[in-house]
Write an enzyme that holds these catalytic residues in place. Structure first.
Site, PDB file in Angstrom:
ATOM      1  CG  ASP A  27      67.392   3.979  71.572  1.00 28.56           C
ATOM      2  OD1 ASP A  27      67.223   5.092  71.266  1.00 28.56           O
ATOM      3  OD2 ASP A  27      68.250   3.383  71.574  1.00 28.56           O
TER       4      ASP A  27
ATOM      5  CB  ALA B 227      77.081   8.338  76.026  1.00 32.13           C
TER       6      ALA B 227
ATOM      7  CG  ASN C 145      70.263   7.309  74.164  1.00 34.26           C
ATOM      8  OD1 ASN C 145      70.033   8.025  74.856  1.00 34.26           O
ATOM      9  ND2 ASN C 145      69.624   6.686  73.193  1.00 34.26           N
TER      10      ASN C 145
END
Length: 301
Positions: free
Chosen positions: A80, A208, A228
Site C-alpha cells: 500500500d 473507508a 482501504n
C-alpha cells in the site's frame, strides 16, 4: 487461496460489490483478516504499508503470502501507498504481486513519470499496479497531509494518466480522507461518476474508515470495487491491548493476543458486510474468474 488482485477487483466490479483491503502489521492482524474472511465466505486483501514492510521485512511478507495460500477463501497481498522505488523493488523481489505506486505527493508530470516507471518494473515481474492522482488529506502511519494540500482527482487528467502509465487500478480522491473524519464526510459523487465513465480500470477509495453505509453503497454503485481500511482496525487492536494491560491482574500473553484478534475481526467482519462481499467467495472460483486469472497471468511475463 492466494489470488490475483486484478481478478478480485474485476470480479467484484462485475458483480457490484467491493473488496475490503485491510492494513496488517503482524500475525494478529493477518489472523484477524483471514479468519473474518473465512467465517464470512468472503474475498479480502492483506495490505502492507511501507512502514510495516520496513518493520517486518521479508518474513512479514512471507507470512502474509503463506496465510493467503492456506486460506480457504480468495486472499490477495498488496503493498500500500509506496512512494519509494526501493520499497517497491523490495516488495516485488520477496514475492508480492500487487503494489501501489504512490506518486500523488509529486507534481503531476513527475507523478506520471514515477508511476510509469514503477508500472513497467512491476509488470516485468508479473505484478499489477494501483496508482493515485489527486491527494488525500488526513494521517496514516505517521504520514500527515494537510487539508489545504489535498486535491481532488480531475477526471480528464485521469484519462491521460491511465493511458500514459498503463496502471491496472486507480485510487481516486473525491473528498475521502485518511484516518478519522473530523466532520461529516462529503464525497463528490458526480466527480466519481464522471471518472467511472471515462476510466475502464478498477477504481479504489482510500479512507473507508468512518464512511457511512449510504456513501459506501453509492460508491460501489458508481464503480468503486476496493476500499482501504486501516484506522478502525488499528484502534480495535490498541483498545483491546489497553484493556488487557490495565486489568488488575493481567492475564496470559496469548489471551491478550487472542482478545486483540477478536476485536479486529469484529471490525473487519462489519466492513465485509458493508462492502457486500460476504458469501461471494464462490464467484472467484467461477469459470469467468478463472478465465480472468489465466488471462492476466498470460499477459505478464
Amino acid at each position: 487461496m492466494l489470488s490475483s488482485t486484478q481478478e478480485l477487483l474485476e470480479t467484484a466490479r462485475r458483480n457490484s460489490y467491493a473488496i475490503g483491503a485491510f492494513n496488517v502489521y503482524n500475525l494478529e492482524g493477518v489472523k484477524a483478516v483471514i479468519s473474518a474472511a473465512a467465517d464470512n465466505n468472503s474475498p479480502a486483501m492483506l495490505q502492507l504499508h511501507p512502514s510495516a514492510l520496513r518493520y517486518g521485512g521479508a518474513p512479514l511478507v512471507a507470512m502474509c503470502l503463506q496465510a493467503a495460500k492456506d486460506a480457504r477463501v480468495p486472499i490477495a497481498v498488496h503493498l500500500d501507498h509506496s512512494t519509494s522505488a526501493k520499497d517497491i523493488r523490495t516488495a516485488l523481489e520477496v514475492g508480492m504481486n500487487s503494489i501501489m505506486a504512490d506518486g500523488s505527493h509529486l507534481p503531476y508530470e513527475e507523478n506520471m513519470a514515477f508511476t510509469r516507471e514503477m508500472t513497467r518494473l512491476a509488470h516485468a515481474k508479473g505484478a499489477i499496479v494501483e496508482a493515485e492522482i489527486g491527494r488525500i488529506s488526513g494521517t496514516e502511519d505517521g504520514l500527515t497531509i494537510a487539508e489545504k494540500e489535498a486535491k481532488m482527482t480531475d477526471p480528464d487528467q485521469a484519462v491521460e494518466f491511465v493511458k500514459a502509465t498503463q496502471v491496472d487500478a486507480l485510487a481516486v480522491t473525491i473528498g475521502n480522507v485518511h484516518g478519522e473524519y473530523k466532520s461529516p464526510p462529503r464525497l463528490d459523487f458526480p466527480r466519481l461518476k464522471r471518472i467511472r465513465q471515462l476510466i475502464p480500470i478498477p477504481l479504489v477509495l482510500h479512507g473507508a474508515s468512518g464512511l457511512p453505509e449510504p456513501m459506501i453503497s453509492q460508491s460501489i454503485h458508481l464503480g468503486v470495487c476496493k476500499f482501504n481500511v486501516n484506522t478502525e482496525v488499528r484502534q480495535a487492536y490498541i483498545q483491546a491491548l489497553q484493556e488487557e494491560i490495565c486489568r488488575d491482574e493481567p492475564g496470559d500473553l496469548l489471551d491478550g493476543m487472542s482478545g486483540a484478534i477478536a476485536a479486529m475481526q469484529e471490525v473487519i467482519t462489519a466492513k465485509l458486510r458493508l462492502f457486500g462481499s460476504v458469501n461471494k467467495a464462490h464467484l472467484h472460483q467461477s469459470p469467468y474468474a478463472q478465465m480472468l486469472a489465466e488471462r492476466f497471468s498470460a499477459e505478464r511475463p
